[in-house]
Write an enzyme that holds these catalytic residues in place. Structure first.
Site, PDB file in Angstrom:
ATOM      1  N   HIS A  81       0.937  -1.207  -0.005  1.00 16.32           N
ATOM      2  CA  HIS A  81      -0.288  -0.048  -0.008  1.00 16.32           C
ATOM      3  C   HIS A  81       0.930   1.743  -0.129  1.00 16.32           C
ATOM      4  O   HIS A  81       1.497   0.697   0.878  1.00 16.32           O
ATOM      5  CB  HIS A  81      -0.777   0.082   1.341  1.00 16.32           C
ATOM      6  CG  HIS A  81      -1.915  -1.301   1.469  1.00 16.32           C
ATOM      7  ND1 HIS A  81      -2.158  -1.686   2.481  1.00 16.32           N
ATOM      8  CD2 HIS A  81      -2.841  -1.940   0.537  1.00 16.32           C
ATOM      9  CE1 HIS A  81      -3.380  -2.589   2.330  1.00 16.32           C
ATOM     10  NE2 HIS A  81      -2.895  -2.631   1.464  1.00 16.32           N
ATOM     11  N   ASP A  84      -5.734  -6.342  -1.875  1.00 16.51           N
ATOM     12  CA  ASP A  84      -4.946  -6.810  -2.456  1.00 16.51           C
ATOM     13  C   ASP A  84      -4.266  -7.466  -3.320  1.00 16.51           C
ATOM     14  O   ASP A  84      -3.775  -7.874  -4.113  1.00 16.51           O
ATOM     15  CB  ASP A  84      -4.087  -6.782  -0.887  1.00 16.51           C
ATOM     16  CG  ASP A  84      -4.012  -6.050  -0.025  1.00 16.51           C
ATOM     17  OD1 ASP A  84      -4.525  -5.004  -0.609  1.00 16.51           O
ATOM     18  OD2 ASP A  84      -3.495  -6.196   1.191  1.00 16.51           O
ATOM     19  N   LYS A  99       6.271   6.483   7.330  1.00 18.69           N
ATOM     20  CA  LYS A  99       5.404   5.995   8.218  1.00 18.69           C
ATOM     21  C   LYS A  99       6.992   4.636   9.194  1.00 18.69           C
ATOM     22  O   LYS A  99       7.708   4.688   8.205  1.00 18.69           O
ATOM     23  CB  LYS A  99       4.964   3.730   7.293  1.00 18.69           C
ATOM     24  CG  LYS A  99       3.483   4.357   6.275  1.00 18.69           C
ATOM     25  CD  LYS A  99       3.208   3.080   6.104  1.00 18.69           C
ATOM     26  CE  LYS A  99       2.420   3.512   5.372  1.00 18.69           C
ATOM     27  NZ  LYS A  99       1.370   2.094   4.474  1.00 18.69           N
ATOM     28  N   TYR A 124       1.661   1.210  13.759  1.00 16.05           N
ATOM     29  CA  TYR A 124       2.671   2.008  13.016  1.00 16.05           C
ATOM     30  C   TYR A 124       2.946   3.462  13.212  1.00 16.05           C
ATOM     31  O   TYR A 124       1.394   3.825  13.290  1.00 16.05           O
ATOM     32  CB  TYR A 124       1.413   2.851  11.388  1.00 16.05           C
ATOM     33  CG  TYR A 124       1.423   0.376  10.576  1.00 16.05           C
ATOM     34  CD1 TYR A 124       1.365   0.511   9.540  1.00 16.05           C
ATOM     35  CD2 TYR A 124       0.655   0.274  11.237  1.00 16.05           C
ATOM     36  CE1 TYR A 124       1.429  -0.509   8.697  1.00 16.05           C
ATOM     37  CE2 TYR A 124      -0.377  -1.087  10.508  1.00 16.05           C
ATOM     38  CZ  TYR A 124       0.611  -1.257   9.750  1.00 16.05           C
ATOM     39  OH  TYR A 124       0.089  -2.546   9.001  1.00 16.05           O
TER      40      TYR A 124
END
Length: 177
Positions: A62, A168, A72, A132
């Protein structure tokens, strides 16, 4: 914290520098000053977590596009995961190159992912929880993805995913060039 530059420009592994005694240890997992000293973006807009119940769960790859591209920092709190990042910056010398490593509850490593990278992981154990720090707010209209087995990238995963979302699984092929 110990910052180790990775072969992909701007990406880092971050290891804790633990202060240990008879009680256990103490360590910093984030310091704005240290991030800035390493040229990393220290801004955090969101903190997210995911729990994957089954070994072999794949999440990703992603990313978000400009103007909502994200940095991130990923850490595995419980279990273990195989983390993969892909450089999608066309002007980068590591464009379309990837890096992967194991993050787990034992090594307590973190992976810093710059803007312009795709990110995903495959769980290596049941009940794997990831955490995250994200530098941009989630924006569905800017969200994109790359299929984990895209032949243009040829990413070596430890094994074939067993659980994967329809979204996905169905990302289109990335065309090199």
């Amino acid at each position: 914290m110990k910052f180790t530059p990775l072969p992909l420009d701007g990406a880092y592994l971050i290891d804790l520098e633990k202060k240990e005694d008879s009680r256990g240890f103490f360590a910093r997992v984030f310091c704005r000053r240290e991030y800035k000293a390493h040229g990393l973006d220290p801004d955090i807009a969101q903190i997210n977590t995911s729990l994957s119940l089954k070994r072999g769960t794949l999440r990703g790859l992603h990313y978000q596009v400009f103007p909502k591209a994200e940095t991130k920092v990923i850490r595995c709190l419980r279990g273990a995961l195989w983390d993969v990042i892909v450089d999608l910056r066309p002007d980068s010398k590591t464009y379309l190159c990837h890096y992967s490593c194991e993050l787990n509850e034992e090594n307590r490593r973190m992976l810093y992912v710059p803007k312009g990278f795709a990110h995903g992981f495959l769980t290596l154990e049941d009940n794997t929880e990831a955490y995250y720090l994200v530098g941009e707010y989630y924006s569905p209209e800017h969200e994109r993805g790359i299929r984990y087995n895209d032949p243009a990238l040829n990413i070596p995963w430890p094994f074939e995913p067993l659980v994967i979302s329809e979204k996905d699984r169905n990302y289109p092929d990335l065309k090199k060039g």
